[in-house]
Design a protein around this motif. Structure first.
Motif, PDB file in Angstrom:
ATOM      1  N   GLY A 184       0.801  -1.221   0.000  1.00 24.38           N
ATOM      2  CA  GLY A 184       0.000   0.000   0.000  1.00 24.38           C
ATOM      3  C   GLY A 184       0.831   1.266   0.000  1.00 24.38           C
ATOM      4  N   SER A 185       0.159   2.394  -0.238  1.00 22.25           N
ATOM      5  CA  SER A 185       0.828   3.689  -0.306  1.00 22.25           C
ATOM      6  C   SER A 185       1.365   4.141   1.046  1.00 22.25           C
ATOM      7  CB  SER A 185      -0.142   4.746  -0.844  1.00 22.25           C
ATOM      8  OG  SER A 185      -1.282   4.862  -0.004  1.00 22.25           O
ATOM      9  N   ALA A 186       0.888   3.573   2.157  1.00 20.52           N
ATOM     10  CA  ALA A 186       1.408   3.889   3.484  1.00 20.52           C
ATOM     11  C   ALA A 186       2.611   3.035   3.840  1.00 20.52           C
ATOM     12  CB  ALA A 186       0.307   3.716   4.534  1.00 20.52           C
ATOM     13  N   ASN A 187       3.176   2.334   2.861  1.00 26.58           N
ATOM     14  CA  ASN A 187       4.376   1.503   3.021  1.00 26.58           C
ATOM     15  C   ASN A 187       4.126   0.307   3.929  1.00 26.58           C
ATOM     16  OD1 ASN A 187       6.980   0.931   2.213  1.00 26.58           O
ATOM     17  ND2 ASN A 187       7.955   2.139   3.826  1.00 26.58           N
ATOM     18  N   VAL A 188       2.933  -0.251   3.814  1.00 23.11           N
ATOM     19  CA  VAL A 188       2.579  -1.464   4.559  1.00 23.11           C
ATOM     20  C   VAL A 188       2.265  -2.562   3.554  1.00 23.11           C
ATOM     21  CG1 VAL A 188       0.982  -2.518   6.195  1.00 23.11           C
ATOM     22  CG2 VAL A 188       1.707  -0.138   6.509  1.00 23.11           C
ATOM     23  N   LEU A 189       2.900  -3.699   3.730  1.00 22.20           N
ATOM     24  CA  LEU A 189       2.722  -4.850   2.845  1.00 22.20           C
ATOM     25  C   LEU A 189       1.709  -5.806   3.456  1.00 22.20           C
ATOM     26  CD1 LEU A 189       3.859  -6.334   0.261  1.00 22.20           C
ATOM     27  CD2 LEU A 189       5.388  -7.526   1.815  1.00 22.20           C
ATOM     28  N   ALA A 190       0.699  -6.172   2.667  1.00 20.70           N
ATOM     29  CA  ALA A 190      -0.322  -7.119   3.112  1.00 20.70           C
ATOM     30  C   ALA A 190      -0.137  -8.430   2.363  1.00 20.70           C
ATOM     31  CB  ALA A 190      -1.719  -6.560   2.876  1.00 20.70           C
ATOM     32  N   ILE A 191      -0.214  -9.540   3.093  1.00 23.69           N
ATOM     33  CA  ILE A 191      -0.087 -10.855   2.487  1.00 23.69           C
ATOM     34  C   ILE A 191      -1.085 -11.792   3.159  1.00 23.69           C
ATOM     35  CG2 ILE A 191       1.792 -11.503   4.066  1.00 23.69           C
ATOM     36  CD1 ILE A 191       2.917 -13.259   1.804  1.00 23.69           C
ATOM     37  N   ALA A 192      -1.726 -12.637   2.354  1.00 25.47           N
ATOM     38  CA  ALA A 192      -2.700 -13.598   2.871  1.00 25.47           C
ATOM     39  C   ALA A 192      -2.067 -14.982   2.877  1.00 25.47           C
ATOM     40  CB  ALA A 192      -3.953 -13.588   2.010  1.00 25.47           C
ATOM     41  N   LEU A 193      -2.071 -15.594   4.067  1.00 28.74           N
ATOM     42  CA  LEU A 193      -1.550 -16.947   4.240  1.00 28.74           C
ATOM     43  C   LEU A 193      -2.690 -17.811   4.753  1.00 28.74           C
ATOM     44  CD1 LEU A 193       1.878 -16.120   5.946  1.00 28.74           C
ATOM     45  CD2 LEU A 193       1.364 -16.380   3.508  1.00 28.74           C
ATOM     46  N   GLY A 194      -3.281 -18.585   3.857  1.00 32.12           N
ATOM     47  CA  GLY A 194      -4.433 -19.388   4.244  1.00 32.12           C
ATOM     48  C   GLY A 194      -5.626 -18.510   4.544  1.00 32.12           C
TER      49      GLY A 194
END
Length: 453
Positions: free
Chosen positions: A151-161
């Motif tokens: 995201g633009s706020a420099n936060v990475l989102a990842i879905a694990l299961g």
């Protein structure tokens, strides 16, 4: 074919007669008359003429009597050349030619440009190894899903299961946002809103949840749009576009209660790729039916329907430096990257990559394109556009690289693969802030855990 050139002068043998110049009217206005042997006093050097008639002849006569030495003779010739004494004529019949006028200074002339070539831009160093290699257990190995977004706020989102994790790239902290119930999951898609604070989460049960990442709370749930899993998401201001296994592409206005405001129908199988253009006027969708559609924001009409791919199209990327240029990548049976002019619908180029194309990302600074691939090398490939010459191949994953996302500064790329690893690559250079500031120690991401859980 008429070329527009008059050829009558070539065909007429009398048009270019060698004697024609004898019949040309004389230029009576000219001060020169080359046909009369009358000296031109203004063009003569009387001092030199006097020297030639007196001292010059005497020296020649004496030279026949006294033999000068070789060194004296060489000196005399050099002096004559320097003083312009090698002329043989005394009388002048023409005016002296005028000295050429130098309209452009030498330092600004074309000649000087060739003499002083522009400095060549040094070739950028591209690290071949990733900066970070992190565990990503239970990540779903499914080509049609989209489980990673930065995201633009420099936060990475990842879905694990069934769980969504957030990694703050600025601080290196990791947090768990949500774990959905078993009858709802697994998570099938993720996408940050433009503000970088609200995250859309697509689920296997056809629902879409909206989450406030700062407060870690669910804002609302979008229901009733799809009949099966939602594998692709794309924000356009307050409109969240969703693509499902049912082949439908739906615009959801998250501000109103009846959120479904528009439905695009053109795919017959699962929609696995969605991307809005930077202007927000056009939407590109790719599906398991091997089709790519370009939709108009104002209507539900498909502007273009591209059928040239021979496998599922998940990889979509709008060019940031050329308006209307769309790059698409095909799956395992296709293996090509194609470039489209969405204004005319023309296919500008098609490049066979040799392997499944899973994701595409344009550089924000250079004319470069990054692609991620599956079997056989499971690599990331950096291409120079438009020549499509390979600049680098980044290896490290041992399974197909299904998901990629770019950092807000445009320099780092995160990739996730079926080998359950998340890797960070410094592909597109160094951030401008890092160039000016002194190097600082970067905290190790996920330092407090050995696995992303």
């Amino acid at each position: 074919m008429d070329s527009g050139i008059n050829t009558s002068s070539r065909l007429n043998p009398q048009a270019r007669c060698p004697l024609q110049r004898n019949f040309l009217p004389k230029n009576t206005s000219s001060k020169e008359n080359p046909e009369r042997f009358i000296p031109n006093r203004s063009a003569m050097d009387f001092d030199y003429a006097h020297f030639q008639l007196t001292e010059g002849r005497n020296e020649k006569d004496e030279g026949t009597k006294v033999r000068s030495s070789p060194s004296r003779e060489a000196y005399r010739k050099q002096l004559a050349e320097t003083m312009n004494l090698n002329r043989t004529r005394i009388l002048a019949f023409r005016n002296k030619p005028q000295a050429p006028v130098q309209l452009v200074p030498r330092e600004h002339s074309v000649y000087s440009l060739y003499q002083q070539p522009k400095p060549v831009k040094p070739r950028r160093y591209i690290p071949q190894n990733c900066e970070r290699a992190l565990d990503a257990p239970d990540i779903v190995d499914d080509f049609y899903l989209n489980l990673l977004d930065w995201g633009s706020a420099n936060v990475l989102a990842i879905a694990l299961g069934r769980t969504v994790y957030l990694w703050d790239a600025s601080s290196g902290s990791v947090s768990e946002l949500v774990t959905v119930d078993e009858d709802m999951g697994p998570v099938t898609s993720l996408n940050w809103a433009q503000d970088g604070l609200n995250l859309a989460v697509g689920l296997d049960n056809s629902q879409v949840q909206l989450w406030d990442s700062v407060a870690s709370r669910k804002v609302r749930t979008l229901k009733g749009g799809h009949q099966s899993r939602v594998g692709s998401l794309a924000w356009n201001s307050h409109i969240l576009t969703t693509g499902g296994m049912d082949g439908k592409v739906i615009n959801n206005d998250v501000r109103v209660r009846s959120h479904v405001v528009k439905t695009y129908r053109g795919h017959t199988l699962e929609v696995c790729g969605l991307k809005w253009s930077e202007s927000g006027q056009h939407l590109a969708s790719g599906g398991n039916d091997n089709l790519v559609h370009v939709w108009d924001c104002a209507t539900t009409r498909s502007l273009h329907r591209f059928e040239e791919h021979t496998s599922a199209v998940k990889a979509l990327a709008w060019c940031p430096f050329q308006s209307g240029l769309l790059a698409t990548g095909g799956g395992g049976e296709d293996r090509t990257i194609k470039f489209w002019n969405t204004r005319t619908g023309a296919c500008l180029n098609s490049v066979d990559t040799g392997s499944q194309v899973c994701s595409l990302i344009w550089s924000k600074k250079e004319r470069e394109l990054l692609s991620s691939h599956g079997f056989t090398q499971n690599q990331l490939t950096l291409w120079k556009y438009p020549s499509m010459v390979k600049m680098a191949e980044l290896n490290g994953h041992t399974s197909r690289v299904l998901y990629m996302s770019q950092s807000p500064d445009g320099c780092t790329v995160a990739s996730a693969a079926g080998d359950e690893t998340l890797r960070l690559w410094n592909v597109f250079g160094v951030p401008e802030d890092a160039k000016k500031a002194a190097p600082k120690a970067v905290p190790q991401p996920f330092s407090n855990v050995n696995r992303i859980r």
